[in-house]
Design an enzyme around this catalytic site. Structure first.
Site, PDB file in Angstrom:
ATOM      1  N   HIS A 144      31.502 -38.179  12.682  1.00 50.07           N
ATOM      2  CA  HIS A 144      30.337 -39.007  13.621  1.00 50.07           C
ATOM      3  C   HIS A 144      30.437 -38.937  15.008  1.00 50.07           C
ATOM      4  CE1 HIS A 144      28.262 -40.776   9.687  1.00 50.07           C
ATOM      5  NE2 HIS A 144      29.690 -40.274   9.196  1.00 50.07           N
TER       6      HIS A 144
ATOM      7  N   ASP B 112      28.567 -40.234  23.403  1.00 49.99           N
ATOM      8  CA  ASP B 112      28.165 -40.782  22.081  1.00 49.99           C
ATOM      9  C   ASP B 112      28.034 -39.769  21.101  1.00 49.99           C
ATOM     10  OD1 ASP B 112      27.630 -43.047  20.439  1.00 49.99           O
ATOM     11  OD2 ASP B 112      26.564 -43.806  21.917  1.00 49.99           O
TER      12      ASP B 112
HETATM   13  C1  GDG Z   1      29.039 -44.182  15.291  1.00 46.89           C
HETATM   14  C2  GDG Z   1      29.015 -43.139  16.617  1.00 46.89           C
HETATM   15  C3  GDG Z   1      26.631 -42.365  15.874  1.00 46.89           C
HETATM   16  C4  GDG Z   1      24.210 -52.923  16.958  1.00 46.89           C
HETATM   17  N1  GDG Z   1      23.907 -53.910  17.023  1.00 46.89           N
HETATM   18  C5  GDG Z   1      23.258 -54.822  16.051  1.00 46.89           C
HETATM   19  C6  GDG Z   1      23.128 -53.804  14.930  1.00 46.89           C
HETATM   20  N2  GDG Z   1      23.784 -52.673  15.322  1.00 46.89           N
HETATM   21  C7  GDG Z   1      23.609 -51.373  14.708  1.00 46.89           C
HETATM   22  C8  GDG Z   1      22.635 -50.706  15.129  1.00 46.89           C
HETATM   23  C9  GDG Z   1      23.035 -49.090  14.797  1.00 46.89           C
HETATM   24  C10 GDG Z   1      24.749 -49.250  14.645  1.00 46.89           C
HETATM   25  O1  GDG Z   1      24.828 -50.882  14.657  1.00 46.89           O
HETATM   26  C11 GDG Z   1      25.260 -48.750  16.059  1.00 46.89           C
HETATM   27  O2  GDG Z   1      25.231 -47.299  15.914  1.00 46.89           O
HETATM   28  P1  GDG Z   1      25.333 -46.244  17.064  1.00 46.89           P
HETATM   29  O3  GDG Z   1      24.919 -44.942  16.433  1.00 46.89           O
HETATM   30  O4  GDG Z   1      24.386 -46.844  18.094  1.00 46.89           O
HETATM   31  O5  GDG Z   1      26.885 -46.486  17.404  1.00 46.89           O
HETATM   32  P2  GDG Z   1      28.384 -46.433  16.537  1.00 46.89           P
HETATM   33  O6  GDG Z   1      28.547 -47.944  16.240  1.00 46.89           O
HETATM   34  O7  GDG Z   1      29.258 -46.239  17.647  1.00 46.89           O
HETATM   35  O8  GDG Z   1      28.512 -45.352  15.471  1.00 46.89           O
HETATM   36  C12 GDG Z   1      27.664 -43.026  16.849  1.00 46.89           C
HETATM   37  C13 GDG Z   1      27.121 -43.384  14.628  1.00 46.89           C
HETATM   38  O9  GDG Z   1      28.523 -43.522  14.317  1.00 46.89           O
HETATM   39  C14 GDG Z   1      26.463 -42.494  13.263  1.00 46.89           C
HETATM   40  O10 GDG Z   1      26.857 -41.301  13.127  1.00 46.89           O
HETATM   41  O11 GDG Z   1      25.312 -42.434  16.030  1.00 46.89           O
HETATM   42  O12 GDG Z   1      27.525 -41.946  18.060  1.00 46.89           O
HETATM   43  O13 GDG Z   1      29.738 -43.579  17.589  1.00 46.89           O
HETATM   44  O14 GDG Z   1      22.260 -48.761  13.540  1.00 46.89           O
HETATM   45  O15 GDG Z   1      21.350 -51.296  14.597  1.00 46.89           O
HETATM   46  N3  GDG Z   1      22.815 -54.019  13.844  1.00 46.89           N
HETATM   47  C15 GDG Z   1      22.643 -55.445  13.747  1.00 46.89           C
HETATM   48  N4  GDG Z   1      22.789 -56.295  14.450  1.00 46.89           N
HETATM   49  C16 GDG Z   1      23.393 -56.179  15.771  1.00 46.89           C
HETATM   50  O16 GDG Z   1      23.426 -57.027  16.652  1.00 46.89           O
HETATM   51  N5  GDG Z   1      21.934 -55.778  12.286  1.00 46.89           N
END
Ligand code: GDG
Length: 460
Positions: A162, A370
């Site tokens: 990921h 990222d």
């Molecule tokens: C890893 C990789 C890759 C965030 N704040 C809240 C909340 N979130 C949810 C978002 C989103 C998820 O968390 C974050 O996903 P990201 O992709 O932005 O980042 P990572 O956590 O670092 O994830 C990344 C991912 O894996 C998938 O392969 O894209 O690059 O680092 O879904 O919505 N959700 C809620 N409240 C919040 O305050 N409910």
């Protein structure tokens, strides 16, 4: 077709969390893209998920939850420190994110990482039926494919990373680089977020192991391994439908009214992680104000910072740094009723998150590095009226697909300031054109498309 065989998922965390008041034995499905994508496939055709329940020392027997087989893996407090916080989050995480923070190379963490990977592999070997598809996830479990192949040569093994795979020169720092590559090369299909990751992985594999071949097809120990880019995505329809709910629209209007309806909202939502570039973004916003390109009457920065990995020193440090920066900017620029930076260190529930996306005129997604970044795709899915501008870092995997965003280099402060200014003044026609193209891209390449493409590749 992709769903016709049972699937066994192996990931660090189980897809469920302890629920305070759940009627189904104290568990609830945890929100998140991976679970959303895979649970329909698991429910419909049967299958199981192997993972850690999230608390140290918990010993649980396998059980079924919502038609998904749950196989809990136990970790001791010491293993949480060494395998999870240590090797996974203080060695691999920073190294694979361009060494934004110096990775720690601690010999004592390697054996527990290996031991825990064996524990996951053995649990999978015991569970898997002949010929079953097994899909291993992420950087915590990079040794599992090889271990599993040794135990069960009959099954099809997929591995998906990921996070980014680093360039060969950085990967070479790792004292256990060969072991890690050999671990991943135990899979039949190795998936990454972007073609750049595919290239970097295959180069490293050719350099440090006996693997040979092109970037997308390697030969290793008499086997053929497919290496491909499978950009992860979101449940587009789900986010779009939440954005159309009356109470969510109402809440978005309420947020706008509270900050001042005429002010433009620049929003960011990130885990409080040093890879996400919160500090660089705040400094660019500060410059926007100090150069008088905008004032607190025109706009504000709203930063939702979700607490993350707080027991790791670097995370406590970045939090302190961010909070001092917010204080400095607000001390300098806020006036009564006009706060420059709205900083919320908390988790929002799904509807509240979507209401914030809806309220935002400009979404700032500017990580230093990222793997993909799902927040960018979620924002796009919620823009049901084709309004809103996405400013996106070139160093997020998402930039490879979301080319209609305003792309920025987060380390170029002047470029960031210009992009924020452009975003605030983008003509309506241009805004609509860009966001509607972005919406078609994400709609067509949703999380189900991602899961099905990977599983199809695994079945070939
Ligand atoms: C890893 C990789 C890759 C965030 N704040 C809240 C909340 N979130 C949810 C978002 C989103 C998820 O968390 C974050 O996903 P990201 O992709 O932005 O980042 P990572 O956590 O670092 O994830 C990344 C991912 O894996 C998938 O392969 O894209 O690059 O680092 O879904 O919505 N959700 C809620 N409240 C919040 O305050 N409910």
């Amino acid at each position: 077709m992709a769903q016709s065989r049972k699937l066994l998922i192996i990931a660090n965390r189980l897809p469920i969390n302890r629920a305070g008041h759940s009627s189904q034995g104290g568990w609830e499905i945890s929100p998140g893209g991976l679970v959303t994508a895979l649970s329909p496939i698991l429910k419909e055709h049967g299958g199981a998920w192997i993972g850690w329940p999230g608390t140290a020392g918990t010993h649980l027997r396998p059980f079924t939850f919502d038609r998904i087989g749950i196989i809990p893996i136990r970790l001791t407090q010491k293993e949480v420190r060494s395998y999870y916080e240590g090797f996974s989050n203080e060695t691999i995480w920073p190294l694979f994110h361009d060494a934004i923070r110096p990775p720690k190379f601690v010999s004592e963490w390697w054996q527990p990482y290996t031991d825990v990977n064996w524990r996951f592999a053995r649990a999978a070997a015991k569970q898997a039926r002949p010929g079953q598809l097994v899909w291993v996830h992420d950087y915590h479990l990079q040794l599992v494919p090889r271990m599993l192949r040794e135990l069960r040569p009959d099954i099809r093994i997929g591995f998906f990373l990921h996070i980014p795979f680093p360039p060969e020169e950085l990967f070479a720092w790792l004292p256990w680089r060969r072991e890690l590559l050999q671990g991943m090369l135990g899979a039949d299909v190795i998936g990454f977020q972007t073609t750049a990751d595919v290239r970097d992985f295959s180069r490293a594999a050719r350099m440090f192991t006996s693997a040979a071949g092109g970037d997308t097809l390697l030969r290793y120990r008499g086997r053929r391994i497919r290496v491909g880019a499978f950009p992860i995505s979101i449940d587009f329809d789900e986010f779009e439908s939440i954005a159309k709910r009356g109470r969510v629209i109402h809440r978005a209007l309420d947020i706008r009214r509270r900050v001042g309806s005429t002010r433009r909202i620049l929003l960011s939502v990130d885990r409080l992680d040093y890879t996400k570039g919160l500090d660089a973004r705040m400094i660019a916003f500060e410059q926007l104000l100090s150069r008088r390109l905008a004032t607190v009457d025109d706009c504000l920065l709203m930063q939702v910072a979700v607490p993350s990995r707080e027991s790791v020193d670097e995370y406590a440090e970045i939090r302190g740094h961010i909070e001092r920066t917010v204080g400095r900017i607000n001390g300098e620029y806020s006036v009564p009723g006009r706060i420059a930076v709205h900083y919320f260190r908390r988790n929002l529930n799904r509807e509240e998150l979507v209401a914030h996306y809806l309220a935002a005129d400009v979404m700032l997604v500017t990580p230093l590095r990222d793997g993909m970044n799902l927040v960018a795709k979620e924002y796009i899915a919620t823009r049901t009226t084709n309004s809103g501008v996405l400013v996106l870092s070139e160093f997020a995997g998402a930039a490879h697909e979301l080319t209609q965003a305003l792309l920025v280099n987060p380390r170029d402060t002047d470029g960031m300031v210009r992009a924020f200014d452009t975003a605030l003044h983008l003509p309506l026609v241009e805004t609509r054109k860009r966001i509607s193209r972005l919406r078609s891209q994400v709609r067509q390449h949703d999380v189900f498309h991602w899961a099905n493409s990977f599983i199809e590749a695994l079945m070939q």
